[in-house]
Design an enzyme around this catalytic site. Sequence first.
Site, PDB file in Angstrom:
ATOM      1  N   GLU A   1      36.217  38.543  38.261  1.00 54.09           N
ATOM      2  CA  GLU A   1      35.927  38.262  39.660  1.00 54.09           C
ATOM      3  C   GLU A   1      36.053  36.746  39.777  1.00 54.09           C
ATOM      4  O   GLU A   1      35.167  36.007  39.326  1.00 54.09           O
ATOM      5  CB  GLU A   1      34.514  38.723  40.024  1.00 54.09           C
ATOM      6  CG  GLU A   1      34.177  38.491  41.484  1.00 54.09           C
ATOM      7  CD  GLU A   1      32.750  38.887  41.838  1.00 54.09           C
ATOM      8  OE1 GLU A   1      32.546  39.395  42.953  1.00 54.09           O
ATOM      9  OE2 GLU A   1      31.840  38.686  40.998  1.00 54.09           O
TER      10      GLU A   1
ATOM     11  N   ASP B   1      31.586  39.815  36.331  1.00 56.04           N
ATOM     12  CA  ASP B   1      30.932  39.407  37.558  1.00 56.04           C
ATOM     13  C   ASP B   1      30.890  37.882  37.644  1.00 56.04           C
ATOM     14  O   ASP B   1      30.564  37.205  36.663  1.00 56.04           O
ATOM     15  CB  ASP B   1      29.508  39.989  37.576  1.00 56.04           C
ATOM     16  CG  ASP B   1      28.717  39.552  38.786  1.00 56.04           C
ATOM     17  OD1 ASP B   1      29.117  39.912  39.901  1.00 56.04           O
ATOM     18  OD2 ASP B   1      27.702  38.856  38.603  1.00 56.04           O
TER      19      ASP B   1
END
Length: 671
Positions: free
Chosen positions: A370, A334
């Site tokens: 990400e 993330d």
Amino acid sequence: MASISVERGAPERLGASVAADGVHFAVFSAHAERIELCLFEPGGVQERERLILPGRTPEGVHFGFVPGLAVGALYGLRAHGPYAPEQGHRFDASKLLVDPYASRLDRPFLYHGALAAPPTRGLDTTPFVPRAVVEDLRRDAAPLPFAKPGFTYELPVRAFSQRRVDLPLNLRGTLGALAEPASLDHLVRLGVETVELMPLASAIDERHLVALGLTNAWGYNTVAHGAPDPRLVPGGWAEARRVVEALHARGIRVLLDVVLNHSGESDRFGPTFSYRGLDNRTYYAAAPDDPDQLVNDTGTGNTFALWRKPVADMALEALKRWVEVGGVDGFRYDLGTVLGRTPEGFRPDASLLQRIAADPVLKDRVHVAEPWDIGPGGYQVGAFPPPFLEWQDRFRDDVRRFWRGDAGTVSALATRLSGSPDLFDRPGRSASDGVNFITAHDGFTLRDVVSYEQKHNEANGEGNRDGHGDNHSWNNGWEGATQDPAITERRRRDARALLATLFVARGNPMIVAGDELGRTQGGNNNAYAQDNEIFWIDWADADDALIAFTGRLQRLRRALEPLSRDRFLTGESVAGEPDARWLRADGGEMGPDDWADAGRTLLALRMAGEREAALIYINRGFEPLSIRPPEPKEGRSLWLELTSDRPDAEPRPLGGVFELGARAIAILREG
């Protein structure tokens, strides 16, 4: 009374390490004056005793050995030192702290205002903080051999099974539900190659959600990064390992979404229950001229200073624990740009990225970044070094814009179908370094992309100000739910066309759980705060035909060799012919005028393989088109394998012209 000593020396690992005759404890704090170990009886509100960790290494590791202590013991920490925010220090011995290296917690985190109270209040937070549980972890799990993810299924654990009535009630909403035959059979029916589990580590609700009576449904507010959340994984590591093994037995790899960019302690006004209380100045990035002003590259109030070795060590231990103990095959990071941040900004050669790539446990795992955060220079798509793969939001946006009807988007779509060489075609990288998606957990569902032009996030309690404002979406003539069968059919047709576009592109296709069965969030494009029917999958309303179509697309992608090749489409020779030819409806090749036509509605592609070719025809127009494919190579014939407007039609041979329906994709096999 327990005793504690330094005679055994500092243990190899931080956290709690079990020996035959007791337990070693070790915790990092470069700036604490002393660290207390707090021991609890099961169910006890207050600790039964506090023991000062007597040892300290030059690197700032406080340690001690407690003889007679055993597996199952409950413990917490207290850190003594200056409360001097202007210097970056926030020590407060009234705050019970969770060990950053804890492997299990006896209860979930629940936010309470006392956790953020200043030390002058003297509020003991013991009643509001979970206790860490001493465990003797087995580190002999066996992940599957390395392979690129292929068809990936992003899966929020609680939302996936909470409303599935064919699962045992006690398993619904937990990781254990994934090991049930009904869950596994669904994944196999779709042809899923990799599940990407949304965060499983222990997390806490943001304080503003508590005030609104809402609950975090995504799990991106992590606290103990190496401890499964008791709500999602009540059986702890044994349950995690059992589920991963069940997925492996069906040939499905497991990636875990990890949140190493920040902790749930929020900004300087947030709660103190771990890192902040142990060593705020080391763990968190702060403004160079103001140690009390935390850097907020994550949008959560704090950012881990992962360029500092103690912080990176914590992150690496969490990753290795999920592999060695849980058996996972890799990770999705993330806001992964934070992993490469230094005080000077993002660097592809940042120390943590290099350590992950070189670590003996991690180097052969799958690593998906990400590749963005909200800080300066935070958008880094295409900039990560091997072995990192990357989420591909450019694919999402360009595909949506094409199907929405935006002018001049044919060339952008062609680039995305080609594996995005503009982003990834450089030394050491390939088309499969991109993870293509049209939807993910963050944003509209697939059904909502074709049903809403605007976001509808009123339920989040922020006046519909949260979430992306420009979603490149359309509503097919009516905003939101409708009983009009014509609008419903247009939306279903568009959803199938979007899915087909995803599966014919070079790279790894990814969908989010529920898109294959028509899940809606009612236009909410930021459902992180909706741990309820808005976010949970409604299995009773599942579109079985769409499930079948999704599985058919994946089987065709695997069976038709040119669709699964791992190379960019660049015009280079494959078996003596160009790997890509971009076609008009009459079978001729597109010329400069065709590419420059801003109103063009057809994009067609012939992809060559070693043994066969695939022809893809994409019609975003609202009228059917007459298509004449080019003549097949000598000894080959043409088969119409699939058309998205007639999803149930069986493959059939083609002898010449065929009609491609409006808002549809056709996939042909030349072989």
